[in-house]
Design a protein around this motif. Structure first.
Motif, PDB file in Angstrom:
ATOM      1  N   THR A 199      40.929  50.312  64.762  1.00 35.88           N
ATOM      2  CA  THR A 199      40.064  51.543  65.013  1.00 35.88           C
ATOM      3  C   THR A 199      40.966  52.281  66.166  1.00 35.88           C
ATOM      4  O   THR A 199      41.075  53.782  65.800  1.00 35.88           O
ATOM      5  N   LEU A 200      41.672  51.936  66.921  1.00 37.33           N
ATOM      6  CA  LEU A 200      42.304  52.613  67.864  1.00 37.33           C
ATOM      7  C   LEU A 200      43.721  53.391  67.244  1.00 37.33           C
ATOM      8  O   LEU A 200      43.882  54.417  67.421  1.00 37.33           O
ATOM      9  N   LEU A 201      44.173  52.526  66.281  1.00 34.35           N
ATOM     10  CA  LEU A 201      45.423  53.074  65.413  1.00 34.35           C
ATOM     11  C   LEU A 201      44.821  54.192  64.726  1.00 34.35           C
ATOM     12  O   LEU A 201      45.479  55.300  64.646  1.00 34.35           O
TER      13      LEU A 201
ATOM     14  N   ARG B 108      51.984  63.317  76.345  1.00 35.45           N
ATOM     15  CA  ARG B 108      50.823  63.760  75.852  1.00 35.45           C
ATOM     16  C   ARG B 108      49.944  62.407  75.287  1.00 35.45           C
ATOM     17  O   ARG B 108      48.752  62.208  75.297  1.00 35.45           O
ATOM     18  N   PHE B 109      50.764  61.426  74.866  1.00 39.99           N
ATOM     19  CA  PHE B 109      50.322  60.323  74.432  1.00 39.99           C
ATOM     20  C   PHE B 109      49.458  59.652  75.676  1.00 39.99           C
ATOM     21  O   PHE B 109      48.432  59.038  75.508  1.00 39.99           O
ATOM     22  N   LEU B 110      50.164  59.551  76.820  1.00 39.07           N
ATOM     23  CA  LEU B 110      49.610  59.053  78.031  1.00 39.07           C
ATOM     24  C   LEU B 110      48.278  59.723  78.298  1.00 39.07           C
ATOM     25  O   LEU B 110      47.311  59.111  79.032  1.00 39.07           O
ATOM     26  N   ALA B 111      48.263  60.983  78.302  1.00 35.59           N
ATOM     27  CA  ALA B 111      47.059  61.941  78.650  1.00 35.59           C
ATOM     28  C   ALA B 111      45.951  61.418  77.597  1.00 35.59           C
ATOM     29  O   ALA B 111      44.672  61.646  78.025  1.00 35.59           O
ATOM     30  N   LEU B 112      46.202  61.248  76.381  1.00 37.92           N
ATOM     31  CA  LEU B 112      45.367  61.096  75.387  1.00 37.92           C
ATOM     32  C   LEU B 112      44.551  59.633  75.473  1.00 37.92           C
ATOM     33  O   LEU B 112      43.431  59.479  74.958  1.00 37.92           O
ATOM     34  N   LEU B 113      45.562  58.822  75.506  1.00 31.14           N
ATOM     35  CA  LEU B 113      45.216  57.297  75.247  1.00 31.14           C
ATOM     36  C   LEU B 113      43.786  56.958  76.358  1.00 31.14           C
ATOM     37  O   LEU B 113      42.843  56.098  75.469  1.00 31.14           O
ATOM     38  N   PRO B 114      43.658  57.194  77.413  1.00 34.58           N
ATOM     39  CA  PRO B 114      42.510  56.871  78.149  1.00 34.58           C
ATOM     40  C   PRO B 114      41.014  57.062  77.446  1.00 34.58           C
ATOM     41  O   PRO B 114      40.274  56.054  77.213  1.00 34.58           O
ATOM     42  N   ASP B 115      41.103  58.343  77.047  1.00 37.14           N
ATOM     43  CA  ASP B 115      39.870  58.444  76.389  1.00 37.14           C
ATOM     44  C   ASP B 115      39.682  58.043  74.752  1.00 37.14           C
ATOM     45  O   ASP B 115      38.564  57.577  74.629  1.00 37.14           O
ATOM     46  N   LEU B 116      40.757  57.490  74.151  1.00 36.86           N
ATOM     47  CA  LEU B 116      40.502  57.244  72.978  1.00 36.86           C
ATOM     48  C   LEU B 116      40.328  55.788  73.045  1.00 36.86           C
ATOM     49  O   LEU B 116      39.203  55.365  72.554  1.00 36.86           O
ATOM     50  N   VAL B 117      40.795  54.846  73.964  1.00 37.97           N
ATOM     51  CA  VAL B 117      40.388  53.580  74.418  1.00 37.97           C
ATOM     52  C   VAL B 117      38.852  53.628  74.567  1.00 37.97           C
ATOM     53  O   VAL B 117      38.034  52.844  74.234  1.00 37.97           O
TER      54      VAL B 117
ATOM     55  N   LEU C 190      32.181  50.197  70.203  1.00 40.27           N
ATOM     56  CA  LEU C 190      31.686  48.726  70.121  1.00 40.27           C
ATOM     57  C   LEU C 190      30.741  48.172  71.249  1.00 40.27           C
ATOM     58  O   LEU C 190      30.451  46.923  71.051  1.00 40.27           O
ATOM     59  N   GLY C 191      30.001  49.000  71.827  1.00 45.59           N
ATOM     60  CA  GLY C 191      29.137  48.627  73.132  1.00 45.59           C
ATOM     61  C   GLY C 191      29.895  47.479  74.011  1.00 45.59           C
ATOM     62  O   GLY C 191      29.205  46.622  74.612  1.00 45.59           O
ATOM     63  N   ALA C 192      30.958  47.639  74.446  1.00 47.26           N
ATOM     64  CA  ALA C 192      32.026  46.817  75.295  1.00 47.26           C
ATOM     65  C   ALA C 192      31.058  47.026  76.620  1.00 47.26           C
ATOM     66  O   ALA C 192      30.858  48.105  76.969  1.00 47.26           O
ATOM     67  N   PRO C 193      31.239  46.139  77.406  1.00 48.82           N
ATOM     68  CA  PRO C 193      30.995  46.370  78.850  1.00 48.82           C
ATOM     69  C   PRO C 193      31.893  47.282  79.740  1.00 48.82           C
ATOM     70  O   PRO C 193      33.126  47.310  79.279  1.00 48.82           O
ATOM     71  N   ARG C 194      31.111  48.174  80.337  1.00 54.29           N
ATOM     72  CA  ARG C 194      31.891  48.992  81.133  1.00 54.29           C
ATOM     73  C   ARG C 194      32.638  48.206  82.312  1.00 54.29           C
ATOM     74  O   ARG C 194      32.141  47.389  82.812  1.00 54.29           O
TER      75      ARG C 194
ATOM     76  N   GLY D  37      59.856  59.890  52.339  1.00 52.56           N
ATOM     77  CA  GLY D  37      59.266  58.443  52.158  1.00 52.56           C
ATOM     78  C   GLY D  37      59.969  57.354  52.850  1.00 52.56           C
ATOM     79  O   GLY D  37      60.329  56.502  52.313  1.00 52.56           O
ATOM     80  N   TRP D  38      60.452  57.937  54.071  1.00 56.36           N
ATOM     81  CA  TRP D  38      61.259  56.835  55.009  1.00 56.36           C
ATOM     82  C   TRP D  38      60.443  55.581  55.678  1.00 56.36           C
ATOM     83  O   TRP D  38      60.909  54.694  56.009  1.00 56.36           O
ATOM     84  N   ALA D  39      59.235  56.164  55.693  1.00 56.35           N
ATOM     85  CA  ALA D  39      58.322  55.067  56.628  1.00 56.35           C
ATOM     86  C   ALA D  39      57.919  53.853  55.725  1.00 56.35           C
ATOM     87  O   ALA D  39      58.063  53.765  54.462  1.00 56.35           O
ATOM     88  N   ASP D  40      57.078  52.793  56.589  1.00 55.26           N
ATOM     89  CA  ASP D  40      56.981  51.604  55.875  1.00 55.26           C
ATOM     90  C   ASP D  40      55.585  51.936  55.347  1.00 55.26           C
ATOM     91  O   ASP D  40      54.521  52.147  55.969  1.00 55.26           O
ATOM     92  N   PRO D  41      55.307  51.906  53.925  1.00 58.20           N
ATOM     93  CA  PRO D  41      54.176  52.128  52.872  1.00 58.20           C
ATOM     94  C   PRO D  41      53.028  50.968  53.372  1.00 58.20           C
ATOM     95  O   PRO D  41      52.143  51.099  52.938  1.00 58.20           O
ATOM     96  N   ALA D  42      53.247  50.024  54.249  1.00 60.16           N
ATOM     97  CA  ALA D  42      52.282  49.215  54.296  1.00 60.16           C
ATOM     98  C   ALA D  42      51.550  49.681  55.789  1.00 60.16           C
ATOM     99  O   ALA D  42      50.581  49.080  56.299  1.00 60.16           O
ATOM    100  N   ARG D  43      51.970  50.885  56.243  1.00 65.22           N
ATOM    101  CA  ARG D  43      51.362  51.158  57.630  1.00 65.22           C
ATOM    102  C   ARG D  43      50.192  52.105  57.370  1.00 65.22           C
ATOM    103  O   ARG D  43      50.134  52.839  56.293  1.00 65.22           O
ATOM    104  N   LEU D  44      49.366  52.105  58.263  1.00 68.72           N
ATOM    105  CA  LEU D  44      48.217  52.908  57.966  1.00 68.72           C
ATOM    106  C   LEU D  44      48.224  54.482  58.532  1.00 68.72           C
ATOM    107  O   LEU D  44      47.372  55.220  58.120  1.00 68.72           O
ATOM    108  N   TYR D  45      49.500  54.704  59.224  1.00 67.75           N
ATOM    109  CA  TYR D  45      49.281  56.220  59.571  1.00 67.75           C
ATOM    110  C   TYR D  45      49.947  57.004  58.629  1.00 67.75           C
ATOM    111  O   TYR D  45      50.490  56.579  57.606  1.00 67.75           O
ATOM    112  N   ARG D  46      49.933  58.395  59.069  1.00 65.58           N
ATOM    113  CA  ARG D  46      50.309  59.145  58.027  1.00 65.58           C
ATOM    114  C   ARG D  46      51.586  59.180  57.295  1.00 65.58           C
ATOM    115  O   ARG D  46      51.652  59.185  56.187  1.00 65.58           O
TER     116      ARG D  46
END
Lengths: 477, 477
Positions: free
Chosen positions: A305-307, A360-369, A376-380, B27-36
């Protein structure tokens, strides 16, 4: 759209593209033929071999081009084992090798050979002396040892030079899988065979390298073929080989500067992710590592799901979580390290990755996690911290009446649910009390002990249950 | 500079180039991966598989992309043999298969299996019923039979549909090597496995096809790998696969028109070369043949020198003469046909070959052949014709005194010298007299009988001599 999965496959390097285009026009003919198109193809092939050999650090006549890194490993291992068959049938590999090595080892075992796996520490690193010990303790004479230069999942560099010395002392050849590190530099040490894969460094797919040092016994298996010193059957893929060699040289020219730059970006992720997100474990050796790769696992998170969330946000990363594998088992690397596998994310930055994309990855990640945990109803975190003064729950069937024991039935539930359910009830038993989790998901075997280590509880052990496995945890905090 | 060796490797088709360029970006990426990037690669791979399967005439899930035609053959044959191991360990192949098939057969034999070779006629063609006979006469249950769709050296088409029927009746799978014919159309008949190679039709190198019909037992050998249905390990070469599929479709669209046009050009060579040049034998089936390929052999000519002369004149062709092979033996195809191998030239026209280039080839060839013959001191046609009223020479050591016999010592001399020396002395014995040629060149075994057939003399046979072999010829004309 930032692509952060260079360790799977790197986008084609511009130099590779240019070289490929030129070689498609000049190098399509059979290099074994005597006419001009054949001679031209042969010249290109020879030049590519010289360039690649220089980058590998071997003689051109020691280097063979194979159709992929996987084939280089399969054929290299089989050839070395066959060449040393009279010496012995034992094979030594590290527990965290690429699956291509482990599959080759399984095939060797199926054919009557023996295999030993050298363990790694919690950072995924083989200990100095571990190869010497494995060779000493081998059930019979060892034909071959294999060790990666750096791990593909967690980036940990292995002590290749030391292992090579240990192997040399025992007169055993060492094959080094350099797939992940060759872009960053030649592999030091007295190795005997070396393999690599061009699409990992921005070369085209369809090219692997297999170097076999002079004097190393090698017997190509399978049907004979005259091409590539008899070590890689089939018509040579000269355009791709030319592109692979040209791009290897090009990435090496950028390597020092890019290594420094990417190492700093990766350090930001290593440092800030655990600060920004509670219950995260960064795995792999913090110092002896590839510059561009970092892996972390997030408690109470479903990796798949995170991916997907990251993909929707434009980031392409990879994961060793069980839910992202076709076999629903966590990556063998994380298992060998004994670290958390749930919510696992591998970030591997391609050359030229921009700082702002990492930010941007670092900025986004906390919210996504946090969103995935919420679903999943994980404990806070505050809940998990608050749970501490609970009383014993009802004694489960396994409890002998001697001590408080709670049984959580997570049968049929997939990672990370068993761990979430464990976390939710741990506060219900007194300190010193037991919780038993019944689970049949493979990840539980790795993630329940890892959770205990992260939380300061005691992992008592596992035992077979009527269905699945019973994992027992003693509350300690 | 006309390139007339399409059967070795065809220049890259413009459609292949275009598709390759596009797929390098997509088509350079790994076709087994789930990302775009992975999903995009997967889509390209799936579309290429559908297109190629349609051209082959199979279901997409029956088709695997391999790194080369050779690997498709090696892995296809090994997989089919392993899958049928319980049924039997006998393998049937034709005597004129590609060396990749014969090498796979040799590996099977080395591993304890048995192999039978189905003979061909003088045109290189398997007789109807020959596969049925081979299966009937097999030393044990047959696991697999192999037959090419058309021969790569002489262009003769094989009776694949008939052989497939014969195999089906005996419940034996037939593997068809379609490397030379797939550009011209799907292989008809009820085959079980099929292989091909993209660079033969103008696709890029690095792509082979392996089709395995549903229901055919197949056990991939070697280490496990999840990619390509477990039949072709290693990272998928998607850009090349996309280019291969696109160019196969493109050449099929041109196939009917080009086949007609090239057939007419090849007919000119077939008809005019023997008229323009004395002592030439055109080999291969005149009707049931590939449209673009013709092979002929020139008496008293050194194949390698002729190839060099042609190359200097701008023409790239290939040869099955012993002097052009690394093992100094004539091509196994010419040997199986029992035809002349000296001065052998294979012309295989790529798509788009211009009429004027063929005409220029025909205009140049007689002088080149004549020059090579002159350099070798070959008998001029009039000499060869004039020699006819000679008297018996001195009786050689092998002569029992009963009949006139001349001994020619050609030991240490390479093709075509032994035949030239034979031709020079045949007139010195009376009609009915014997000439013995002592030779240690492998080509003599093929070329002395072939010369006898061309000249109307009787080939008596060979026997071991103190050094080399003694070939005996009785003058009949």
């Amino acid at each position: 759209m930032p692509y952060f999965d260079a360790a799977s496959s790197a986008p084609l390097h511009p130099v590779a593209r240019q070289a490929l285009l030129a070689a498609l026009d000049e190098g399509w003919a059979d290099p074994a033929r005597l006419y001009r198109e054949g001679r031209r193809a042969r010249l290109l092939l020879d030049a590519a071999r010289e360039a690649a050999a220089e980058a590998v650090g071997c003689r051109p006549d020691e280097l063979t081009f194979t159709p992929s890194g996987t084939r280089a490993l399969h054929d290299g291992i089989a050839g070395a084992l066959a060449g040393r068959r009279r010496a012995g049938r034992h094979l030594v590999v590290s527990a965290v090798e690429h699956s291509a090595v482990l599959h080759a080892a399984a095939a060797h075992r199926a054919g009557g050979g023996t295999v030993a796996e050298v363990p790694v520490d919690g950072a995924g690193r083989v200990a100095p002396g571990a190869y010497a010990a494995a060779l000493r303790d081998a059930p019979g004479p060892t034909a071959l040892a294999c060790l990666q230069s750096a791990n593909h999942e967690v980036g940990t560099r292995q002590p290749v030079a030391e292992a090579a010395q240990e192997c040399r002392a025992a007169d055993v050849p060492l094959l080094v899988d350099a797939a992940q590190s060759l872009a960053w530099g030649a592999v030091a040490g007295d190795w005997s065979l070396l393999t690599a894969s061009a699409h990992k460094w921005g070369g085209p797919p369809g090219v692997g390298l297999l170097a076999v040092r002079k004097g190393v016994r090698f017997a190509a298996h399978g049907p004979a073929d005259e091409r590539e010193s008899g070590r890689a059957p089939g018509f040579e893929n000269i355009p791709a080989v030319v592109a692979a060699a040209a791009s290897l040289r090009a990435v090496r020219e950028e390597a020092a500067a890019e290594a420094e730059r990417l190492r700093e970006l990766v350090d930001r992720i290593r440092t800030r992710v655990p600060r920004l997100i509670p219950d995260v474990e960064v795995v792999g050796d913090p110092e002896r590592r590839l510059p561009h790769l970092v892996t972390f696992s997030c408690l109470y998170v479903d990796g798949e799901t995170l991916l997907h969330e990251l993909d929707r946000a434009g980031f392409s990363v990879s994961s060793g979580s069980s839910c992202t594998s076709s076999t629903l088992t966590p990556s063998h690397v994380l298992r060998a390290m004994g670290v958390l596998s749930e919510g696992n994310v591998r970030v591997s930055l391609p050359l030229g990755t921009r700082e702002e994309d990492v930010e941007r990855f670092l900025a986004l990640l906390p919210d996504l996690v946090s969103r995935v945990r919420g679903q999943l109803g994980a404990p806070r975190p505050e809940e998990a911290a608050a749970a501490g003064s609970g009383v014993a729950g009802p004694a489960g069937p396994a409890g002998g009446g001697e001590e408080a024991e709670l049984v959580v039935d997570s049968l049929g539930k997939l990672c990370p649910i068993p761990v979430i359910e464990l976390a939710k009830v741990i506060g219900e038993v007194p300190v010193g009390g037991l919780v038993t989790v019944l689970a049949d998901d493979e990840a539980a075997r790795l993630d329940i002990p890892a959770w205990c280590a992260m939380r300061g509880h005691e992992y008592v052990g596992e035992r077979p249950a009527e269905r699945g496995t019973a994992y027992r945890v003693r509350r300690r905090a």
